[in-house]
Design a protein around this motif. Structure first.
Motif, PDB file in Angstrom:
ATOM      1  N   ASP A 257       0.721  -1.195   0.021  1.00 47.74           N
ATOM      2  CA  ASP A 257       0.083  -0.112  -0.108  1.00 47.74           C
ATOM      3  C   ASP A 257       0.843   1.106   0.035  1.00 47.74           C
ATOM      4  O   ASP A 257       1.936   1.274   0.523  1.00 47.74           O
ATOM      5  CB  ASP A 257      -0.991  -0.053   1.235  1.00 47.74           C
ATOM      6  CG  ASP A 257      -1.901  -1.180   1.243  1.00 47.74           C
ATOM      7  OD1 ASP A 257      -1.439  -2.203   0.804  1.00 47.74           O
ATOM      8  OD2 ASP A 257      -3.034  -0.796   1.441  1.00 47.74           O
ATOM      9  N   CYS A 258       0.404   2.325  -0.628  1.00 51.24           N
ATOM     10  CA  CYS A 258       0.836   3.529  -0.503  1.00 51.24           C
ATOM     11  C   CYS A 258       0.677   4.245   0.641  1.00 51.24           C
ATOM     12  O   CYS A 258      -0.429   3.847   1.338  1.00 51.24           O
ATOM     13  CB  CYS A 258       0.518   4.396  -1.868  1.00 51.24           C
ATOM     14  SG  CYS A 258       0.808   3.703  -3.416  1.00 51.24           S
ATOM     15  N   ASP A 270     -11.876  -4.895   0.024  1.00 53.51           N
ATOM     16  CA  ASP A 270     -11.926  -6.282  -0.208  1.00 53.51           C
ATOM     17  C   ASP A 270     -10.543  -6.856  -0.136  1.00 53.51           C
ATOM     18  O   ASP A 270     -10.301  -8.033  -0.820  1.00 53.51           O
ATOM     19  CB  ASP A 270     -12.429  -6.158  -1.892  1.00 53.51           C
ATOM     20  CG  ASP A 270     -11.369  -5.305  -2.549  1.00 53.51           C
ATOM     21  OD1 ASP A 270     -10.387  -4.781  -2.115  1.00 53.51           O
ATOM     22  OD2 ASP A 270     -11.685  -5.323  -3.822  1.00 53.51           O
ATOM     23  N   GLY A 271      -9.651  -6.327   0.510  1.00 59.47           N
ATOM     24  CA  GLY A 271      -8.436  -6.821   0.956  1.00 59.47           C
ATOM     25  C   GLY A 271      -7.199  -6.544  -0.171  1.00 59.47           C
ATOM     26  O   GLY A 271      -6.286  -6.800   0.031  1.00 59.47           O
ATOM     27  N   ALA A 272      -7.731  -5.558  -1.390  1.00 57.66           N
ATOM     28  CA  ALA A 272      -6.742  -5.103  -2.049  1.00 57.66           C
ATOM     29  C   ALA A 272      -5.719  -4.186  -1.599  1.00 57.66           C
ATOM     30  O   ALA A 272      -6.232  -3.321  -0.600  1.00 57.66           O
ATOM     31  CB  ALA A 272      -7.544  -4.730  -3.237  1.00 57.66           C
ATOM     32  N   PRO A 273      -4.569  -3.920  -2.079  1.00 60.96           N
ATOM     33  CA  PRO A 273      -3.963  -2.676  -1.742  1.00 60.96           C
ATOM     34  C   PRO A 273      -4.422  -1.388  -1.930  1.00 60.96           C
ATOM     35  O   PRO A 273      -5.173  -1.318  -3.196  1.00 60.96           O
ATOM     36  CB  PRO A 273      -2.563  -3.109  -2.350  1.00 60.96           C
ATOM     37  CG  PRO A 273      -2.798  -3.968  -3.602  1.00 60.96           C
ATOM     38  CD  PRO A 273      -3.864  -4.616  -3.161  1.00 60.96           C
ATOM     39  N   TRP A 274      -4.090  -0.429  -1.212  1.00 59.44           N
ATOM     40  CA  TRP A 274      -4.707   0.975  -1.729  1.00 59.44           C
ATOM     41  C   TRP A 274      -3.395   1.412  -2.517  1.00 59.44           C
ATOM     42  O   TRP A 274      -2.204   2.037  -1.721  1.00 59.44           O
ATOM     43  CB  TRP A 274      -4.546   1.766  -0.505  1.00 59.44           C
ATOM     44  CG  TRP A 274      -5.934   3.067  -0.449  1.00 59.44           C
ATOM     45  CD1 TRP A 274      -6.341   3.300  -1.518  1.00 59.44           C
ATOM     46  CD2 TRP A 274      -6.020   3.765   0.651  1.00 59.44           C
ATOM     47  NE1 TRP A 274      -6.559   4.525  -1.297  1.00 59.44           N
ATOM     48  CE2 TRP A 274      -6.620   4.797  -0.002  1.00 59.44           C
ATOM     49  CE3 TRP A 274      -5.479   3.687   2.147  1.00 59.44           C
ATOM     50  CZ2 TRP A 274      -7.138   5.780   1.017  1.00 59.44           C
ATOM     51  CZ3 TRP A 274      -6.370   4.620   2.659  1.00 59.44           C
ATOM     52  CH2 TRP A 274      -7.132   5.662   2.377  1.00 59.44           C
ATOM     53  N   LEU A 275      -3.555   1.581  -3.729  1.00 55.83           N
ATOM     54  CA  LEU A 275      -2.554   2.012  -4.696  1.00 55.83           C
ATOM     55  C   LEU A 275      -2.603   3.675  -4.956  1.00 55.83           C
ATOM     56  O   LEU A 275      -2.250   3.998  -5.987  1.00 55.83           O
ATOM     57  CB  LEU A 275      -2.436   1.236  -5.915  1.00 55.83           C
ATOM     58  CG  LEU A 275      -2.087  -0.160  -5.376  1.00 55.83           C
ATOM     59  CD1 LEU A 275      -2.029  -0.893  -6.677  1.00 55.83           C
ATOM     60  CD2 LEU A 275      -0.821  -0.276  -4.567  1.00 55.83           C
ATOM     61  N   GLU A 276      -3.373   4.413  -3.942  1.00 56.85           N
ATOM     62  CA  GLU A 276      -3.379   5.894  -4.119  1.00 56.85           C
ATOM     63  C   GLU A 276      -2.766   6.729  -3.073  1.00 56.85           C
ATOM     64  O   GLU A 276      -2.766   5.800  -2.123  1.00 56.85           O
ATOM     65  CB  GLU A 276      -4.883   6.269  -4.185  1.00 56.85           C
ATOM     66  CG  GLU A 276      -5.811   5.737  -5.651  1.00 56.85           C
ATOM     67  CD  GLU A 276      -7.057   5.982  -5.580  1.00 56.85           C
ATOM     68  OE1 GLU A 276      -7.607   6.476  -4.382  1.00 56.85           O
ATOM     69  OE2 GLU A 276      -7.831   5.871  -6.716  1.00 56.85           O
ATOM     70  N   GLY A 277      -2.628   7.827  -3.204  1.00 59.35           N
ATOM     71  CA  GLY A 277      -2.023   8.560  -2.081  1.00 59.35           C
ATOM     72  C   GLY A 277      -0.720   8.922  -2.321  1.00 59.35           C
ATOM     73  O   GLY A 277      -0.250   9.006  -3.721  1.00 59.35           O
TER      74      GLY A 277
END
Length: 322
Positions: A257-258, A270-277
């Protein structure tokens, strides 16, 4: 017994490569109501676990074995591959309640994250033995990491940047023919908690018998101990209910994650990585041997520039039925 023998025979015979893809995150632009932290839905792990280990060389899981995997089953797809443990599907409340001792801003708001399928997690933080196997095989871009004079072997691989961790994952994925990756931040908290809601999977307080940390600073009326002198080997202390070792303390572990200062309505559920920020930084989880226990809590979040040197644990998506 007959089924187990057939599965092991199929595993020894080799397997076809499977193309695996990460789950896409479904985002909601609405502000989610804050749930209560008591609503956990994690199925009980299987009572009897099975091991599928490569006898020699590379032996990826066959599709039949992979689809039959149950929680707490484990596998190694090559001699020097990380040992992987199957984590159950389920959901949990991510974040920490306002009543938790030494809670920090950024660990809120509480929100539910659900995992539709089980997935596999490294039983241990990647060790220097495993990292050095990558180097010996021409992988990891020749990066030796930094043992900081503590030694190598079964100690956790340290001094590993975010990019270097990805070079190991690329080597491992290519070698085995399966997709290995970093955990998302929500996956990391989910498997650290292992169905619990307390600051640590074993309870509300901590001692140096439980975690490798700076025990001279007590936590939540717990005992005062002696500060750790360095990292411990990856199979020290007791495993959590999912069968994973040292999810608290010892070394910081990268997630995919970012950096985001706190959770928002855009945080994946849903368990996905947070790729914003701020993607010049990535989130760290777990704590470290020379910091106090409050930084080793399951819900504690930290961040670092991607060039920083830390440790990591691997995850493998599984081709299994929901």
């Amino acid at each position: 017994m007959t089924v187990g023998i057939k599965l092991l025979a199929a595993f020894a015979a080799g397997a076809l490569a499977i193309s695996l893809g990460g789950a896409a995150s479904a985002k909601s632009r609405r502000v989610r109501p804050e749930p209560t932290p008591s609503a956990e839905t994690v199925p009980a792990p299987a009572a009897l676990s099975r091991q599928f280990f490569a006898a020699k060389g590379v032996q990826p899981l066959t599709p039949e074995i992979e689809q039959s995997l149950k929680p707490k089953d484990s596998f190694k797809e090559c001699e020097n591959c990380p040992e992987m443990v199957v984590v159950p599907k389920g959901s949990f409340i991510m974040g920490t309640p306002i009543t938790e001792v030494d809670r920090y801003k950024g660990e809120d708001p509480l929100h539910r994250v659900s995992f539709a399928r089980p997935f596999a997690v490294g039983r241990f933080t990647v060790s220097f033995d495993e990292w050095d196997a990558c180097l010996a095989d021409g992988g990891c871009d020749g990066n030796k990491g930094d043992d900081r004079e503590f030694g190598r072997g079964r100690l956790p691989a340290q001094g590993i940047s975010f990019e270097a961790a990805h070079s190991y994952l690329a080597w491992l994925s290519h070698k085995v023919g399966r997709t290995y990756r970093l955990p998302s931040e929500s996956e990391r908290e989910y498997f650290a908690r292992a169905g619990t809601t307390t600051p640590f999977w074993f309870g509300k307080t901590v001692s140096s018998l439980d975690v490798n940390y700076a025990a001279g600073t007590p936590y939540a009326n717990g005992p005062r101990g002696v500060d750790s002198k360095g990292p411990a080997v990856v199979d020290s202390y007791a495993p959590n209910p999912f069968g994973l070792y040292q999810v608290h303390g010892n070394v910081w572990e990268w997630t995919e994650d970012c950096f985001n200062k706190r959770y928002t309505e855009d945080t994946p559920t849903d368990g996905a990585p947070w790729l914003e920020g701020d993607c010049n930084k990535h989130m760290l989880r777990g704590g470290i041997w020379n910091w106090s226990a409050d930084k080793s809590r399951a819900g504690y979040r930290d961040d670092a520039f991607h060039g920083g040197g830390y440790s990591f644990r691997v995850v493998r998506t599984l081709n299994v039925q929901p």
